[in-house]
Scaffold this motif. Structure first.
Motif, PDB file in Angstrom:
ATOM      1  N   GLY A   8      41.046 -31.029  63.806  1.00  0.00           N
ATOM      2  CA  GLY A   8      41.054 -32.476  64.096  1.00  0.00           C
ATOM      3  C   GLY A   8      42.127 -32.887  65.162  1.00  0.00           C
ATOM      4  N   SER A   9      41.809 -34.023  65.364  1.00  0.00           N
ATOM      5  CA  SER A   9      42.853 -34.545  66.483  1.00  0.00           C
ATOM      6  C   SER A   9      44.058 -34.940  65.954  1.00  0.00           C
ATOM      7  CB  SER A   9      42.334 -35.593  67.507  1.00  0.00           C
ATOM      8  OG  SER A   9      41.498 -36.442  66.978  1.00  0.00           O
ATOM      9  N   PHE A  10      43.941 -35.376  64.793  1.00  0.00           N
ATOM     10  CA  PHE A  10      45.016 -35.900  63.854  1.00  0.00           C
ATOM     11  C   PHE A  10      46.171 -36.677  64.393  1.00  0.00           C
ATOM     12  CE2 PHE A  10      43.858 -31.598  62.089  1.00  0.00           C
ATOM     13  CZ  PHE A  10      43.574 -32.034  60.896  1.00  0.00           C
ATOM     14  N   ASP A  11      45.676 -37.844  65.152  1.00  0.00           N
ATOM     15  CA  ASP A  11      46.417 -38.658  65.967  1.00  0.00           C
ATOM     16  C   ASP A  11      46.733 -40.137  65.472  1.00  0.00           C
ATOM     17  OD1 ASP A  11      48.100 -39.112  68.373  1.00  0.00           O
ATOM     18  OD2 ASP A  11      46.372 -40.270  69.121  1.00  0.00           O
ATOM     19  N   PRO A  12      47.319 -40.228  64.402  1.00  0.00           N
ATOM     20  CA  PRO A  12      48.132 -39.418  63.843  1.00  0.00           C
ATOM     21  C   PRO A  12      47.368 -38.932  62.471  1.00  0.00           C
ATOM     22  CG  PRO A  12      48.652 -41.574  63.191  1.00  0.00           C
ATOM     23  CD  PRO A  12      47.387 -41.547  64.031  1.00  0.00           C
ATOM     24  N   MET A  13      48.371 -38.216  61.641  1.00  0.00           N
ATOM     25  CA  MET A  13      47.645 -37.709  60.669  1.00  0.00           C
ATOM     26  C   MET A  13      47.541 -38.632  59.356  1.00  0.00           C
ATOM     27  SD  MET A  13      48.988 -34.861  57.846  1.00  0.00           S
ATOM     28  CE  MET A  13      47.574 -33.583  57.371  1.00  0.00           C
ATOM     29  N   THR A  14      46.569 -38.946  58.340  1.00  0.00           N
ATOM     30  CA  THR A  14      46.571 -40.188  57.562  1.00  0.00           C
ATOM     31  C   THR A  14      46.572 -39.487  56.333  1.00  0.00           C
ATOM     32  OG1 THR A  14      44.030 -40.131  57.371  1.00  0.00           O
ATOM     33  CG2 THR A  14      45.103 -41.410  59.050  1.00  0.00           C
ATOM     34  N   TYR A  15      46.620 -40.556  55.238  1.00  0.00           N
ATOM     35  CA  TYR A  15      46.420 -39.800  53.635  1.00  0.00           C
ATOM     36  C   TYR A  15      45.102 -39.340  53.436  1.00  0.00           C
ATOM     37  CZ  TYR A  15      50.691 -41.583  51.979  1.00  0.00           C
ATOM     38  OH  TYR A  15      52.206 -41.914  51.727  1.00  0.00           O
ATOM     39  N   GLY A  16      43.972 -39.916  54.193  1.00  0.00           N
ATOM     40  CA  GLY A  16      42.540 -39.093  54.107  1.00  0.00           C
ATOM     41  C   GLY A  16      42.748 -37.724  54.631  1.00  0.00           C
ATOM     42  N   HIS A  17      43.314 -37.427  55.601  1.00  0.00           N
ATOM     43  CA  HIS A  17      43.451 -36.071  56.314  1.00  0.00           C
ATOM     44  C   HIS A  17      44.012 -35.127  55.181  1.00  0.00           C
ATOM     45  CE1 HIS A  17      43.454 -37.811  60.462  1.00  0.00           C
ATOM     46  NE2 HIS A  17      42.347 -36.962  60.348  1.00  0.00           N
ATOM     47  N   LEU A  18      45.306 -35.696  54.644  1.00  0.00           N
ATOM     48  CA  LEU A  18      46.149 -34.856  53.633  1.00  0.00           C
ATOM     49  C   LEU A  18      45.258 -34.742  52.553  1.00  0.00           C
ATOM     50  CD1 LEU A  18      48.890 -33.844  53.857  1.00  0.00           C
ATOM     51  CD2 LEU A  18      49.546 -36.102  52.799  1.00  0.00           C
ATOM     52  N   ASP A  19      44.353 -35.510  51.933  1.00  0.00           N
ATOM     53  CA  ASP A  19      43.550 -35.311  50.825  1.00  0.00           C
ATOM     54  C   ASP A  19      42.631 -34.237  50.914  1.00  0.00           C
ATOM     55  OD1 ASP A  19      42.780 -36.022  48.117  1.00  0.00           O
ATOM     56  OD2 ASP A  19      40.862 -36.681  49.374  1.00  0.00           O
ATOM     57  N   ILE A  20      41.872 -34.204  52.131  1.00  0.00           N
ATOM     58  CA  ILE A  20      41.227 -33.093  52.411  1.00  0.00           C
ATOM     59  C   ILE A  20      41.989 -31.442  52.731  1.00  0.00           C
ATOM     60  CG2 ILE A  20      39.705 -32.040  54.299  1.00  0.00           C
ATOM     61  CD1 ILE A  20      38.345 -34.541  52.634  1.00  0.00           C
ATOM     62  N   VAL A  21      43.138 -31.579  53.274  1.00  0.00           N
ATOM     63  CA  VAL A  21      43.897 -30.366  53.279  1.00  0.00           C
ATOM     64  C   VAL A  21      44.193 -29.940  51.933  1.00  0.00           C
ATOM     65  CG1 VAL A  21      46.011 -29.538  54.239  1.00  0.00           C
ATOM     66  CG2 VAL A  21      44.552 -30.828  55.726  1.00  0.00           C
ATOM     67  N   GLU A  22      44.695 -30.823  50.989  1.00  0.00           N
ATOM     68  CA  GLU A  22      45.287 -30.352  49.851  1.00  0.00           C
ATOM     69  C   GLU A  22      44.052 -29.879  48.980  1.00  0.00           C
ATOM     70  OE1 GLU A  22      47.276 -33.464  47.489  1.00  0.00           O
ATOM     71  OE2 GLU A  22      47.516 -32.121  45.959  1.00  0.00           O
ATOM     72  N   ARG A  23      42.995 -30.624  49.150  1.00  0.00           N
ATOM     73  CA  ARG A  23      41.785 -30.168  48.360  1.00  0.00           C
ATOM     74  C   ARG A  23      41.249 -28.736  48.890  1.00  0.00           C
ATOM     75  NH1 ARG A  23      38.259 -35.088  49.040  1.00  0.00           N
ATOM     76  NH2 ARG A  23      36.736 -33.896  47.915  1.00  0.00           N
ATOM     77  N   ALA A  24      41.147 -28.611  49.989  1.00  0.00           N
ATOM     78  CA  ALA A  24      40.828 -27.217  50.775  1.00  0.00           C
ATOM     79  C   ALA A  24      41.754 -26.167  50.381  1.00  0.00           C
ATOM     80  CB  ALA A  24      40.692 -27.352  52.190  1.00  0.00           C
ATOM     81  N   SER A  25      43.129 -26.447  50.298  1.00  0.00           N
ATOM     82  CA  SER A  25      44.009 -25.667  49.865  1.00  0.00           C
ATOM     83  C   SER A  25      43.758 -24.842  48.297  1.00  0.00           C
ATOM     84  CB  SER A  25      45.497 -25.941  50.127  1.00  0.00           C
ATOM     85  OG  SER A  25      45.885 -26.821  49.028  1.00  0.00           O
ATOM     86  N   SER A  26      43.198 -25.500  47.569  1.00  0.00           N
ATOM     87  CA  SER A  26      42.854 -25.028  46.130  1.00  0.00           C
ATOM     88  C   SER A  26      41.436 -24.255  46.123  1.00  0.00           C
ATOM     89  CB  SER A  26      43.044 -26.194  45.250  1.00  0.00           C
ATOM     90  OG  SER A  26      41.716 -27.137  45.412  1.00  0.00           O
ATOM     91  N   HIS A  27      40.886 -23.994  47.418  1.00  0.00           N
ATOM     92  CA  HIS A  27      39.574 -23.564  47.403  1.00  0.00           C
ATOM     93  C   HIS A  27      39.711 -22.229  48.332  1.00  0.00           C
ATOM     94  CE1 HIS A  27      37.201 -26.472  44.973  1.00  0.00           C
ATOM     95  NE2 HIS A  27      37.739 -27.236  45.624  1.00  0.00           N
ATOM     96  N   PHE A  28      40.716 -21.961  49.020  1.00  0.00           N
ATOM     97  CA  PHE A  28      40.731 -21.067  49.851  1.00  0.00           C
ATOM     98  C   PHE A  28      42.039 -20.303  49.752  1.00  0.00           C
ATOM     99  CE2 PHE A  28      37.619 -23.554  51.874  1.00  0.00           C
ATOM    100  CZ  PHE A  28      36.550 -22.536  52.033  1.00  0.00           C
ATOM    101  N   ASP A  29      42.159 -18.933  50.230  1.00  0.00           N
ATOM    102  CA  ASP A  29      43.601 -18.384  49.989  1.00  0.00           C
ATOM    103  C   ASP A  29      44.406 -19.074  51.309  1.00  0.00           C
ATOM    104  OD1 ASP A  29      42.699 -16.582  48.155  1.00  0.00           O
ATOM    105  OD2 ASP A  29      41.612 -15.635  49.701  1.00  0.00           O
ATOM    106  N   GLN A  30      43.924 -19.176  52.387  1.00  0.00           N
ATOM    107  CA  GLN A  30      44.936 -19.909  53.271  1.00  0.00           C
ATOM    108  C   GLN A  30      44.301 -21.009  54.081  1.00  0.00           C
ATOM    109  OE1 GLN A  30      45.355 -17.743  57.194  1.00  0.00           O
ATOM    110  NE2 GLN A  30      47.637 -17.897  56.763  1.00  0.00           N
TER     111      GLN A  30
END
Ligand code: PNS
Length: 159
Positions: A8-30
């Motif tokens: 993403g461009s993350f300009d800037p990062m929002t809580y919406g982005h953070l939520d997706i990253v956190e949830r993705a981190s529980s489904h993948f090793d990295q």
């Protein structure tokens, strides 16, 4: 090891982005959060600033790393052995553009895109909206993490 990339461009990062990253981190090793250039948008923060803000907010997730790339997303994926892109979908309005990108990336390099439904509480949230609100003095403290809020204040003071 199953790796996914949240680009993403993350300009800037929002809580919406953070939520997706956190949830993705529980489904993948990295999970790699990659700051890329979106040539259709102009940016408020430098790539280094965006990376710093993302790192601060994702350091609590041990399997998340932050990187940047100038070029095609599929080239980053090929160079780093990543075969899955994870993107958040907020509403139908996101779908046409996201579907197009997903199909281009599939056709170009056989990279799969998995869409994750944005949590309803974040469905209206976008970096552009945050910047617009902040620019005119609106309260965005519920939309972005504290370090982003601070960076927005500093950046807008200098305008
Ligand atoms: O947060 P954004 O701005 O919606 O993210 C879009 C982004 C940066 C992921 C997209 O523009 C992208 O992948 N840019 C890199 C260049 C690329 O691969 N373009 C082809 C996709 S069709």
């Amino acid at each position: 090891m199953r790796s996914a990339i949240c680009p993403g461009s993350f300009d800037p990062m929002t809580y919406g982005h953070l939520d997706i990253v956190e949830r993705a981190s529980s489904h993948f090793d990295q999970v790699i959060v990659a700051v890329l250039e979106n040539r259709t948008k102009s940016s408020l923060f430098t790539v280094a600033e965006r990376i710093e803000m993302i790192r601060e907010n994702t350091k609590k997730f041990p399997n998340v790393i932050v990187d940047s790339w100038y070029g095609l997303l599929v080239d980053y994926c090929k160079a780093h052995g990543v075969d899955t892109i994870v993107k958040g979908l907020r509403a139908v309005s996101d779908f046409d553009y996201e579907l197009q990108m997903a199909q281009v990336n599939l056709q170009a390099a056989n990279i799969e895109t998995m869409f994750m439904a944005t949590a309803p509480v974040h469905s209206f949230l976008s970096s552009s909206l945050v910047k617009e609100l902040a620019h005119f003095g609106g309260d965005v403290s519920m939309m972005v993490p504290p370090n982003v809020l601070e960076a927005l204040r500093t950046s807008l003071k200098g305008e």
